[in-house]
Design an enzyme around this catalytic site. Structure first.
Site, PDB file in Angstrom:
ATOM      1  N   GLY A 271       0.829  -1.218   0.000  1.00  0.00           N
ATOM      2  CA  GLY A 271       0.000   0.000   0.000  1.00  0.00           C
ATOM      3  C   GLY A 271       0.855   1.256   0.000  1.00  0.00           C
ATOM      4  O   GLY A 271       0.351   2.347   0.216  1.00  0.00           O
ATOM      5  N   HIS A 272       2.156   1.088  -0.258  1.00  0.00           N
ATOM      6  CA  HIS A 272       3.075   2.232  -0.238  1.00  0.00           C
ATOM      7  C   HIS A 272       3.365   2.630  -1.686  1.00  0.00           C
ATOM      8  O   HIS A 272       4.273   2.094  -2.318  1.00  0.00           O
ATOM      9  CB  HIS A 272       4.370   1.861   0.479  1.00  0.00           C
ATOM     10  CG  HIS A 272       4.149   1.387   1.880  1.00  0.00           C
ATOM     11  ND1 HIS A 272       5.110   0.723   2.619  1.00  0.00           N
ATOM     12  CD2 HIS A 272       3.053   1.485   2.694  1.00  0.00           C
ATOM     13  CE1 HIS A 272       4.629   0.441   3.819  1.00  0.00           C
ATOM     14  NE2 HIS A 272       3.375   0.881   3.884  1.00  0.00           N
ATOM     15  N   ILE A 273       2.593   3.565  -2.211  1.00  0.00           N
ATOM     16  CA  ILE A 273       2.699   3.914  -3.631  1.00  0.00           C
ATOM     17  C   ILE A 273       3.611   5.128  -3.744  1.00  0.00           C
ATOM     18  O   ILE A 273       3.300   6.195  -3.212  1.00  0.00           O
ATOM     19  CB  ILE A 273       1.294   4.177  -4.213  1.00  0.00           C
ATOM     20  CG1 ILE A 273       0.400   2.955  -3.907  1.00  0.00           C
ATOM     21  CG2 ILE A 273       1.380   4.431  -5.706  1.00  0.00           C
ATOM     22  CD1 ILE A 273      -1.032   3.110  -4.356  1.00  0.00           C
TER      23      ILE A 273
END
Ligand code: FAD
Ligand code: SF4
Length: 543
Positions: A479-481
């Protein structure tokens, strides 16, 4: 057509947009601040919790399903056909408050070496600023979000010194953290000691800024029912209390540039009545793009933004992740507290980073987590023939022994990992994003070491029946874009400078994980928040 005017126009009402809006509204009361947010607001937290509880899906989007929002500002999961290349695994939330609604809340800092990967290890690129410059901003970000942690435990780890205490004492270690710590005391792997540290987290360990302490409900992902975990509504509320205006259900469709200036942001406002065009204009020519790494790049591409570096939409990154599950030697009683309270951070730095990725481990406090929910575990036991008393015995004996450990690894910037405009349009007629993504050999090189290290820890702790994905190269998204509009020292190397200010358009600031040149292993939001607070000071200085 309605035209909205303000002194500063902020696109995106998530973590970074909210922090900048609140900071400017509080410190510069003469400024009119306007926040433009694509998604709908969530006015009733408990109704969202109820939607999750009564939904068959327990996934990330369960509390946030909304028929109109899902059409006009869709949650980009695979069913929304939003992310294109399925090798990119992470998603984000398009609702007012952004992805912090369903984030985990872990907030470690990057390490000094993470800012100078090229000069230290000969890979990646150096940031245009250092840990020394960011240290005081990290402290401010920790105060703003409300981070619980133990200074003595973290001061100086891999050189990441601290000049301040955490604003709150650490969240308690779970029972399983303590059991594991006892069992692996003194364990060394390849000459490096494995140490369990309590994870700094934006989760209250005591009442803080009018929010209650964590009650250990363990459903932080996808929503904290009581607001003990920080989310961006904290700063959105502060911003509006100090006079800022928020337009939700409003998608920025194009930034209209005129040479090096910005004329306006073209908007589409959606509601049950349909879609209306509108515009937002800054009287002082100051705009902030805080729409998340994918949407910020998409909007710049839709707007045909000039960029000498050619880096808009490039270097898309994440922290590829995976997990190993097993059965603890005795009952370790998961689900008492947040899903993660501790981790092992010893492999976040070292000479090996010249050729393979750094990584860190999180200790689960949630049984087998997403690998296998408790319901799925019971179904599997039933399918194996257990029923009645024997099933009850199995549930009682093995249920409290379910244990999980997950890893997150570093990834290098690669200009071939891109966000581009696709050929299909969304419901508003705007081109969908097309992603191209590969985790890269540098990251793949770390996988076998990570897997064998976790198995060594499991063996030392007598955790049995270890299960990992049979594919040694399988990974998930954290979820780390990140990446897509990187910061750099010069306009030839990047999209924004060290203040997050666009090289091509001096009135435009791009904030969030989009600006990260490299990603290290720290969950990114504290660093994004520190950079956003720094950008807010630069903006205040302009106006
Ligand atoms: C499951 C999960 C767990 C996570 N856990 C952690 C963690 O433990 N620690 C950590 O550091 N990070 C974590 N993250 C990442 C964290 O949520 C993000 O780093 C953070 O929310 C990014 O903040 P942002 O302001 O850049 O973007 P967001 O918070 O996503 O906000 C961007 C906003 O912009 C809006 N927007 C987008 N396009 C437009 C447009 N065209 N017009 C108007 N508005 C627009 C969106 O609707 C959204 O509200 C996690 C993420 C997920 C998905
Ligand atoms: S454990 Fe529960 S109360 Fe604590 S932060 Fe998570 S959801 Fe909120």
């Amino acid at each position: 057509m309605t035209i909205y005017e303000a002194d500063v126009v902020i696109i995106g009402g998530g973590l970074c947009g909210a922090l900048i809006a609140a900071t400017l509204a509080e410190t510069r009361p003469n400024l009119e601040i306007l926040v433009i947010e694509a998604g709908a607001s969530i006015d009733d937290r408990l109704a969202a919790v109820g939607a999750w509880a009564s939904s068959a899906s327990k996934g990330l989007s369960a509390p946030y399903a909304d028929p109109l929002n899902d059409v006009y500002a869709p949650f980009p999961d695979s069913s929304a056909n939003y992310l294109g290349d399925k090798r990119f695994k992470s998603t984000y939330l398009r609702r007012l408050g952004g992805s912090t609604w369903h984030w985990q809340g872990s907030t470690p800092r990057l390490l000094p070496s993470d800012f100078r990967m090229r000069s230290t290890y000969g890979v990646g690129i150096d940031w245009p600023l250092s840990y020394d410059v960011l240290e005081k901003w990290y402290a401010r970000a920790e105060r703003a979000l409300g981070v619980s942690g133990d200074r003595a435990e973290w001061d100086g780890v891999h050189g990441a010194y601290r000049t301040t205490d955490f604003p709150m004492p650490p969240i308690w270690s779970s029972y399983s953290d303590r059991q594991l710590a006892q069992r692996i005391e003194g364990l060394e792997i390849d000459g490096r000691k494995a140490t369990i540290r309590r994870t700094p987290q934006a989760r209250n360990s005591q009442p803080y800024q009018d929010r209650p302490p964590c009650a250990g409900n363990s459903i932080c992902i996808p929503i904290c029912p009581i607001g003990a975990k920080y989310d961006a509504t904290v700063h959105l509320r502060k911003a509006t209390e100090h006079g800022a205006t928020i337009l939700d259900r409003t998608v920025a469709k194009r930034i209209r540039f005129a040479n090096a200036d910005i004329e306006a942001v073209e908007l589409l406002r959606w509601s049950a009545r349909g879609v209306e065009p509108a515009e937002a204009r800054s009287r002082r020519g100051i705009y902030v793009l805080a729409a998340h790494a994918i949407e910020s790049a998409r909007l710049l591409l839709l707007s045909e933004a000039k960029d000498r570096s050619g880096q808009i939409g490039r270097n898309l990154m994440d922290h590829p992740t995976g997990q190993v599950v097993g059965l603890a030697p005795e009952a370790w009683y998961p689900f008492r507290g947040p899903p993660v309270t501790s981790g092992i951070d010893d492999w976040r730095d070292g000479a090996f980073r010249a050729h393979s990725a750094a990584w860190k481990l999180s200790l689960g406090n949630d049984g087998h987590g997403r690998f296998r929910t408790p319901e799925q575990a019971v179904s599997e036991w039933m399918r194996s023939g257990l029923i009645g008393a024997s099933l009850r015995k199995k549930i009682n004996e093995d249920g409290p022994r379910l244990f999980r450990m997950s890893w997150g690894s570093e990834q290098l910037p690669n200009p071939a990992n891109t966000v581009e405009l696709g050929v299909e349009n969304d419901a508003l007629g705007l081109p969908q994003v097309k992603l191209t993504y590969d985790i890269g050999d540098y990251t793949r090189a770390a996988f076998s070491t990570i897997r064998s290290s976790v198995l060594t820890i499991f063996a030392a702790a007598d955790i049995r029946q270890a299960e990992l994905d049979p594919d040694p190269l399988k990974y998930g998204g954290s979820g780390h874009i990140l990446g897509t509009c990187r910061m750099a020292a010069t306009a030839e190397q990047g999209v924004v400078d060290k203040d997050c200010r666009s090289f091509a358009y001096p009135g435009l600031f791009v904030v969030g994980g989009a600006v990260f040149p490299t990603v290290g292993t720290a969950n990114p939001s504290l660093t994004a928040a520190a950079l956003a607070l720094r950008a807010a000071e630069a903006i205040a200085g302009l106006s």
